[in-house]
Design a protein around this motif. Structure first.
Motif, PDB file in Angstrom:
ATOM      1  N   ARG A 453       0.828  -1.212   0.000  1.00  0.00           N
ATOM      2  CA  ARG A 453       0.000   0.000   0.000  1.00  0.00           C
ATOM      3  C   ARG A 453       0.858   1.255   0.000  1.00  0.00           C
ATOM      4  O   ARG A 453       0.614   2.201  -0.771  1.00  0.00           O
ATOM      5  CB  ARG A 453      -0.903  -0.001   1.237  1.00  0.00           C
ATOM      6  N   ASN A 454       1.888   1.278   0.832  1.00  0.00           N
ATOM      7  CA  ASN A 454       2.734   2.473   0.932  1.00  0.00           C
ATOM      8  C   ASN A 454       3.585   2.673  -0.320  1.00  0.00           C
ATOM      9  O   ASN A 454       3.856   3.812  -0.713  1.00  0.00           O
ATOM     10  CB  ASN A 454       3.630   2.379   2.174  1.00  0.00           C
ATOM     11  N   THR A 455       4.015   1.575  -0.940  1.00  0.00           N
ATOM     12  CA  THR A 455       4.754   1.694  -2.192  1.00  0.00           C
ATOM     13  C   THR A 455       3.859   2.253  -3.292  1.00  0.00           C
ATOM     14  O   THR A 455       4.278   3.102  -4.094  1.00  0.00           O
ATOM     15  CB  THR A 455       5.317   0.328  -2.614  1.00  0.00           C
ATOM     16  N   ARG A 456       2.620   1.808  -3.317  1.00  0.00           N
ATOM     17  CA  ARG A 456       1.667   2.332  -4.308  1.00  0.00           C
ATOM     18  C   ARG A 456       1.427   3.823  -4.087  1.00  0.00           C
ATOM     19  O   ARG A 456       1.345   4.602  -5.040  1.00  0.00           O
ATOM     20  CB  ARG A 456       0.354   1.552  -4.230  1.00  0.00           C
ATOM     21  N   LYS A 457       1.319   4.238  -2.831  1.00  0.00           N
ATOM     22  CA  LYS A 457       1.152   5.665  -2.523  1.00  0.00           C
ATOM     23  C   LYS A 457       2.354   6.470  -2.999  1.00  0.00           C
ATOM     24  O   LYS A 457       2.209   7.571  -3.540  1.00  0.00           O
ATOM     25  CB  LYS A 457       0.963   5.859  -1.009  1.00  0.00           C
ATOM     26  N   LEU A 458       3.544   5.908  -2.798  1.00  0.00           N
ATOM     27  CA  LEU A 458       4.756   6.599  -3.244  1.00  0.00           C
ATOM     28  C   LEU A 458       4.739   6.794  -4.758  1.00  0.00           C
ATOM     29  O   LEU A 458       5.075   7.862  -5.259  1.00  0.00           O
ATOM     30  CB  LEU A 458       5.988   5.797  -2.824  1.00  0.00           C
ATOM     31  N   LEU A 459       4.348   5.746  -5.478  1.00  0.00           N
ATOM     32  CA  LEU A 459       4.318   5.835  -6.928  1.00  0.00           C
ATOM     33  C   LEU A 459       3.259   6.831  -7.413  1.00  0.00           C
ATOM     34  O   LEU A 459       3.475   7.561  -8.379  1.00  0.00           O
ATOM     35  CB  LEU A 459       4.047   4.459  -7.537  1.00  0.00           C
ATOM     36  N   GLN A 460       2.131   6.863  -6.739  1.00  0.00           N
ATOM     37  CA  GLN A 460       1.028   7.713  -7.191  1.00  0.00           C
ATOM     38  C   GLN A 460       1.168   9.167  -6.758  1.00  0.00           C
ATOM     39  O   GLN A 460       0.708  10.069  -7.464  1.00  0.00           O
ATOM     40  CB  GLN A 460      -0.294   7.159  -6.669  1.00  0.00           C
ATOM     41  N   HIS A 461       1.794   9.392  -5.593  1.00  0.00           N
ATOM     42  CA  HIS A 461       1.786  10.740  -5.036  1.00  0.00           C
ATOM     43  C   HIS A 461       3.166  11.301  -4.725  1.00  0.00           C
ATOM     44  O   HIS A 461       3.277  12.480  -4.359  1.00  0.00           O
ATOM     45  CB  HIS A 461       0.948  10.765  -3.750  1.00  0.00           C
ATOM     46  N   GLY A 462       4.215  10.497  -4.831  1.00  0.00           N
ATOM     47  CA  GLY A 462       5.547  10.994  -4.502  1.00  0.00           C
ATOM     48  C   GLY A 462       5.831  10.873  -3.012  1.00  0.00           C
ATOM     49  O   GLY A 462       5.036  10.365  -2.227  1.00  0.00           O
ATOM     50  N   LYS A 467       2.032  15.716  -2.891  1.00  0.00           N
ATOM     51  CA  LYS A 467       2.796  16.803  -3.505  1.00  0.00           C
ATOM     52  C   LYS A 467       3.846  16.204  -4.438  1.00  0.00           C
ATOM     53  O   LYS A 467       4.567  15.299  -4.070  1.00  0.00           O
ATOM     54  CB  LYS A 467       3.489  17.644  -2.429  1.00  0.00           C
ATOM     55  N   ARG A 468       3.899  16.739  -5.629  1.00  0.00           N
ATOM     56  CA  ARG A 468       4.910  16.264  -6.577  1.00  0.00           C
ATOM     57  C   ARG A 468       6.309  16.596  -6.059  1.00  0.00           C
ATOM     58  O   ARG A 468       6.521  17.635  -5.463  1.00  0.00           O
ATOM     59  CB  ARG A 468       4.700  16.913  -7.946  1.00  0.00           C
ATOM     60  N   THR A 469       7.235  15.708  -6.316  1.00  0.00           N
ATOM     61  CA  THR A 469       8.614  15.943  -5.905  1.00  0.00           C
ATOM     62  C   THR A 469       9.536  15.747  -7.100  1.00  0.00           C
ATOM     63  O   THR A 469       9.223  15.037  -8.043  1.00  0.00           O
ATOM     64  CB  THR A 469       9.032  14.963  -4.789  1.00  0.00           C
ATOM     65  N   LYS A 470      10.703  16.364  -7.043  1.00  0.00           N
ATOM     66  CA  LYS A 470      11.693  16.191  -8.096  1.00  0.00           C
ATOM     67  C   LYS A 470      12.473  14.896  -7.911  1.00  0.00           C
ATOM     68  O   LYS A 470      13.088  14.399  -8.834  1.00  0.00           O
ATOM     69  CB  LYS A 470      12.655  17.385  -8.105  1.00  0.00           C
ATOM     70  N   GLU A 476       0.381   9.060 -11.370  1.00  0.00           N
ATOM     71  CA  GLU A 476      -0.953   9.276 -10.828  1.00  0.00           C
ATOM     72  C   GLU A 476      -1.985   8.337 -11.427  1.00  0.00           C
ATOM     73  O   GLU A 476      -3.007   8.055 -10.814  1.00  0.00           O
ATOM     74  CB  GLU A 476      -1.373  10.730 -11.060  1.00  0.00           C
ATOM     75  N   ASP A 477      -1.744   7.852 -12.658  1.00  0.00           N
ATOM     76  CA  ASP A 477      -2.721   7.022 -13.339  1.00  0.00           C
ATOM     77  C   ASP A 477      -2.501   5.533 -13.113  1.00  0.00           C
ATOM     78  O   ASP A 477      -3.066   4.704 -13.837  1.00  0.00           O
ATOM     79  CB  ASP A 477      -2.698   7.315 -14.844  1.00  0.00           C
TER      80      ASP A 477
END
Length: 542
Positions: A453-462, A467-470, A476-477
């Motif tokens: 779940r947390n890996t999916r959140k990282l991929l979808q939201h940074g 918030k988008r990160t560099k 997001e899709d």
């Protein structure tokens, strides 16, 4: 290269079994893993380090003995075994004082210790780190082992000579291909130098290594050789960056020296959904090799770590995490579900957590204390221990919200949680043992759910969850119906620059699943290519 291959590929042609997880398994489980790969026709296996060569050889021989190597290898193709060379651990001396001496005349040479022949330093050794060594009763003995790195001729000769894979009992159908592991480590002590100076040093090291390995091919010891480098995936500003052009320049020098094409056959580059720089490097390297086909005519590009991401891009001690969903029992009926299909942790975990918290509530002791009864020393210790255990259970439960690495979880479990439990209770009854065992069994399933779940959140939201990160790409899709391993492998395959994907697995079922994912991609890719070719031909005819 995969993207230019007009032959119908099968998943077994693309997938290679990684070896970095072999030491985390029981020998029987590792043998099952190797056998499953061989039975499916996989012809490239990577040996793990620190004993992985012997383990792979044993597993392969066991599969042969029991006729479990499969019969569908195309044209009885030999199995290629990739084995990494470069790092080794030097044990501390025993029974004698350390004598510091120079390992070589180079300005970046590691300072070495003279001791018994069983553990020795070599010219061009580069000190990487110190690690704790077993306790010694000798007060004069050193307390640390040293990890060193080397790609010099003398080291390569000794490493190849000592390999369990290269002896008279090695099966004749094994092709041994040593990979220079992270050659960029050779400039780890040159961080104050310019990038040009570092690349020049690397070119010199690679030229010498290539020449030494060409001699081994000439002697019939190895089939070919390659490079496995995290540095290829690092940005050019990083002090451990390895420029792909440095490899080509070294190869060109060796070709001119020997008068024939260099037999460098594999370059492994890290690339995955979060470490995308390797994809651009692979494209550039592919283009450069295509422009000079006589330089490296047999080169394959391998994607290493397609599903394993490092926060520090593999340059430090950061805990890696895996882009994958897992099958676990979601309900008390224990029917298995994929974690991407679940909206909450397994029911069994909530039950086990409540049971454990209730078990350690020390209700009777607290009631006695409330009734004014003076507690005994044992009761006070039990009360303190229960409070500590309840606090621990609460902390591990809350910690699931941010957990995304099995390696980090295992570190905390074995270095903090379990020692704390043993330190808290010198002994405990059978009921307490049962409660703890049930909790941690359920907790392991909750960990899998949380990590996915947390890996999916990282991929979808940074990194900052929304918030988008560099620092990391954002997807997001990413569909909730798509498993992470499907998304990760599809992402790398779509790049169309890698000949093989080297994937580490813990279970034989994972090999079958990964092969299925790759095959579905190839089947879809083939249909698209056929349709496009038809359209192009129609346009030409018109």
């Amino acid at each position: 290269m995969l993207r230019n291959n007009t032959v119908t590929l099968q998943a077994r042609d693309v997938l290679a079994l990684g070896g970095h997880k072999w030491s985390q398994m029981e020998p029987a489980r590792y043998q099952e893993l190797v056998q499953a790969a061989l039975q499916q026709g996989v012809t490239t296996l990577e040996a793990g380090q620190d004993g992985g060569e012997a383990a792979l050889l044993q597993a392969y021989q066991h599969a042969q003995m029991h006729q479990l190597t499969g019969t569908d290898r195309p044209n009885n193709q030999a199995v290629t075994v990739l084995t990494r060379v470069g790092y080794r651990t030097i044990a501390p001396p025993r029974g004698e004082a350390d004598v510091v001496a120079s390992a070589s005349q180079n300005d970046d040479a590691v300072r070495s210790t003279t001791h018994s022949p069983a553990t020795f330093f070599l010219p061009l050794d580069i000190h990487v780190e110190d690690i704790p060594a077993p306790e010694s009763t000798d007060p004069k003995a050193a307390t640390k082992s040293q990890v060193v790195h080397n790609v010099g001729k003398e080291y390569l000769q000794k490493a190849i000579r000592a390999s369990p894979l290269l002896n008279t009992t090695t099966p004749h159908d094994l092709r041994i291909v040593p990979l220079l592991h992270n050659p960029e480590v050779q400039v780890i002590l040159m961080q104050d130098k310019s990038p040009e100076q570092r690349q020049n040093r690397l070119k010199e090291r690679l030229q010498d290594a290539f020449l030494a390995l060409e001699e081994q091919i000439q002697a019939g010891t190895i089939a070919s050789y390659g490079i496995a480098s995290n540095g290829l995936g690092l940005p050019s500003t990083h002090p451990l960056h390895l420029d792909y052009r440095t490899i080509l320049q070294a190869a060109a020098h060796v070709r001119d020296t020997l008068g024939h094409a260099v037999r460098l056959s594999v370059v492994q580059i890290p690339a995955n959904v979060l470490e995308t720089n390797g994809l651009a490097v692979a494209r550039d390297l592919h283009a450069a090799v295509s422009a000079d086909p006589d330089l490296l005519p047999h080169l394959e590009l391998h994607c290493m770590r397609p599903l394993t991401c490092y926060p520090d891009a593999g340059t430090g001690t950061g805990h890696p995490f895996v882009v994958a969903d897992y099958q676990i029992p979601a309900t008390m009926e224990k029917k298995l579900s994929w974690t991407n299909e679940m909206t909450a942790p397994p029911e069994l975990y909530d039950v086990a957590l409540k049971s454990a918290l209730q078990h350690f509530d020390a209700e009777e002791i607290l009631q006695a204390k409330q009734d004014g009864i003076e507690l005994s020393a044992d009761q006070r210790e039990t009360l303190d221990g229960c409070k500590l255990l309840q606090s621990l259970l609460h902390d591990v439960d809350v910690g699931l919200d941010n957990l995304r690495s099995f390696r980090a979880h295992e570190h905390d479990l074995y270095q903090k949680i379990i020692p704390l439990i043993h330190d808290t209770f010198e002994s405990y009854d059978d009921e307490t043992a049962r409660v703890l065992q049930s909790f941690f069994a359920a907790y392991s399933m909750a960990v899998r759910y949380a990590i996915a779940r947390n890996t999916r959140k990282l991929l979808q939201h940074g990194e900052n969850h929304g918030k988008r990160t560099k620092e990391v790409p954002v997807y997001e899709d990413l569909p909730p119906t798509t498993r992470l391993q499907e998304f990760g492998l599809d992402f790398v395959l779509k790049a169309k620059v890698f000949d093989k994907l080297v994937v580490g697995c813990r279970q034989p079922d994972q090999i079958l699943d990964d092969l299925d994912i790759v095959q579905r991609f190839l089947d879809g890719k083939l249909n698209v290519m056929e349709e496009k070719d038809t359209q192009d031909q129609s346009t030409t005819d018109q």
